[in-house]
Every structure is written in C-alpha cells, then in structure tokens.
Design a protein around this motif. Structure first.
Motif, short mmCIF file in Angstrom:
data_model
loop_
_atom_site.label_atom_id
_atom_site.label_comp_id
_atom_site.label_asym_id
_atom_site.label_seq_id
_atom_site.Cartn_x
_atom_site.Cartn_y
_atom_site.Cartn_z
N THR A 93 18.20 -46.33 -36.56
CA THR A 93 16.85 -46.83 -36.83
C THR A 93 16.83 -47.61 -38.14
O THR A 93 17.66 -47.39 -39.02
N ASN A 94 15.85 -48.50 -38.23
CA ASN A 94 15.66 -49.22 -39.48
C ASN A 94 14.61 -48.51 -40.33
O ASN A 94 14.18 -47.39 -39.99
N ASP A 95 14.16 -49.15 -41.39
CA ASP A 95 13.20 -48.52 -42.31
C ASP A 95 11.86 -48.24 -41.64
O ASP A 95 11.13 -47.35 -42.07
N ASP A 96 11.54 -48.97 -40.60
CA ASP A 96 10.27 -48.79 -39.89
C ASP A 96 10.38 -47.81 -38.73
O ASP A 96 9.41 -47.58 -38.03
N TRP A 121 21.57 -53.75 -39.56
CA TRP A 121 20.89 -53.25 -38.37
C TRP A 121 20.35 -54.41 -37.54
O TRP A 121 19.86 -55.41 -38.08
N GLU A 208 19.96 -57.05 -40.42
CA GLU A 208 19.10 -56.56 -41.51
C GLU A 208 19.88 -55.57 -42.37
O GLU A 208 20.32 -54.52 -41.89
N LEU A 210 20.85 -52.66 -44.89
CA LEU A 210 20.28 -51.32 -45.02
C LEU A 210 19.75 -51.10 -46.43
O LEU A 210 20.34 -51.56 -47.41
N PRO A 211 18.63 -50.40 -46.57
CA PRO A 211 18.05 -50.18 -47.90
C PRO A 211 18.88 -49.21 -48.73
O PRO A 211 19.66 -48.42 -48.19
N ASP A 214 17.45 -43.26 -50.91
CA ASP A 214 16.46 -42.67 -51.82
C ASP A 214 17.14 -41.62 -52.69
O ASP A 214 17.85 -40.74 -52.20
#
Length: 288
Positions: A93-96, A121, A208, A210-211, A214
C-alpha cells in the motif's frame, strides 16, 4: 462472621482475583516492553537517517544479511539497471492506503554484483494476474541513493508466500531469491530509493517513492501499561469493598433476625395490654 469466605461463591471470586492480579501485572510489563521497543526503533531510525551515505557494499555483503543496527542507513550504489529481471512485489500500500506493488529492479555494478533497488510504489491494475505497466528506469550508468533495508520474511511482513504467481511477481523482497533468478551475487537486503543521479527525464512517470519511516510517534503502549497496573491494584480494592458490603449485609440481617425474635416472644401480651388500656373506664356492663 467470616465463615462465608469458605462458600463456593467466595472461593471462586477470590481465586479469580488472585489470578487476575499477576495476569494484569504481566500485561502491564508486556506493554512497557513494547513501548521500549518502539522508543529504541525510533532512536535507531533517527540515528540511521542522520548518518552520511556510504556505499551499500560496505554495509551489505554479497549473499549476506543486513545488520539490524544498519537498517535505514543512507547508502549509495552505482551501476546499470537490469530491467530484464525486474519484478513487482504484491500486496503493498501507499501512504493513502491504496493497494498496489513495489517495483524491484536489480542494479548491476561494475564488479558484476547486483544491488536490489526498490524504486517505489505503483497502483494495482484491474487484472491482478498481470504485471502493471511500469515506467522504464533511467538508462546507462546511474548512482542511486536510498535507505538500506533488510530482506523481508513472513515474520517481518505478516505476508505468506504463495505458489503459482504470474511471471514477474513476488510476495516478498528476498536478495537470496533474486540472486538465484539472476544467477549472480546480490548484496544482502535492498535499497529503498530516495534519489537518482542523473535524475530520470520522466520523473513524474516513475514509481512513487516511499516516504521516510515515522520515527516520532511512540503510540499508547506506556499508557496501556499504567492502565493495566491500575487495574491490578484495583482488584484487591474491589475484593475488599465486596467483603465489607457482605459483612455489613450479614450484620444487618443478624440484627433484624434478633429484633424479629424478640418481638415474637412478647408481642402477644403487649397487644392485649394495649387493647385493655384503650377500653373506656366508664363503660357500663351490658344488662339483660
């Protein structure tokens, strides 16, 4: 007075209380351990991300494993992408929260060793049995920068391996598995792409990225630990309150029984006297 503690009801209640106390204490320490693990993970990520980039080969030997303490370290690799052995990784999955794939492309270095690059992604298409369209990576020699990640396992991802997948699809990222497919040595773990030099001309069409993970949130594990310990402390308090109420109820019942017994012994004579006292003193006897 306290013989009722030997009754079946109170024996069960006491045993349950004695079992709940250590169980809740253990749950509190379990949550505390999870809190400490989260704090340690955040510290590791923060320290790793702040470290200067180094060549991936310095931290990841060919056909070896990534040291857990080196995860998330910025690393670099220089080589040419091998799109012929590119695969997509399912159920990501992505951030959304949208479902899609990771794009995993080997980067062949000058010494023939490959570095696996997670380019990012891409969304899943309508047909999950077909590999989605993915933009081509930059051609020629490039230098990539990214975060060093360890190989995935069922334990770290919670994903199970599946057989019969379409060609070009895998369930997890495994450098050993990719080495067998390539027939060449592969550095352990993989590089999670954050930058490419030179940058691709069609940057907007690329997968995309990846972030950054956290590393600030610690969750509510510490609060849960305190909560469980408060529950453990509340069990004997609750047991004592129930005991006190039971004793008070039994004392009231005993006092009421004594009053009823006393009233039952002299109650009839007292009523007759009271009735006699209410008879008029000047009442005349009846005449025939």
């Amino acid at each position: 007075m306290y013989r009722f503690l030997l009754s079946r009801q109170w024996v069960i209640l006491t045993l349950v209380a004695l079992l709940l106390i250590p169980a809740m204490i253990w749950l509190g320490f379990w949550q505390l351990d999870r809190h400490e693990q989260r704090v340690a993970r955040n510290d590791l990520i923060a320290a790793s991300l702040a470290a200067p980039p180094v060549p991936m080969a310095e931290l990841s030997p060919a056909d070896g494993e990534v040291d857990p303490d080196d995860r998330y370290r910025p690393v670099t690799a220089t080589g040419v992408y091998d799109t012929g052995h590119q695969v997509v990784v399912r159920q990501r999955t992505n951030d959304d929260g949208a479902m899609g794939y990771y794009v995993l492309t080997p980067l062949i270095q000058a010494d023939g060793t490959a570095a696996l690059v997670n380019r990012g992604w891409v969304p899943a298409g309508n047909d999950v049995t077909r590999v989605p369209e993915v933009a081509e990576p930059p051609g020629g020699e490039v230098t990539v920068t990214g975060r060093l990640m360890a190989d995935e396992t069922t334990g770290t991802t919670g994903i199970r391996e599946r057989s019969g997948l379409p060609d070009g699809m895998v369930m997890m990222i495994s450098s050993q598995e990719r080495a067998e497919a390539l027939g060449a040595p592969v550095l352990g773990g993989y590089l999670e792409l954050t930058g490419t030099e030179p940058a691709p001309a069609d940057a907007d069409a690329q997968p995309e990225m990846l972030p950054e993970p956290d590393h600030t949130g610690i969750g509510a594990h510490f609060a849960y630990a305190v909560q469980w310990w408060l529950f453990a402390a509340g069990v004997p308090v609750g047991w004592a309150l129930l005991l006190r109420r039971e004793v008070q109820d039994r004392r009231k019942a005993a006092a009421r029984a004594r009053r009823d017994e006393a009233n039952g012994d002299g109650g009839g004579n007292g009523d007759d006297a009271e009735a006699a006292g209410r008879r008029p003193a000047d009442a005349a006897p009846a005449t025939s």
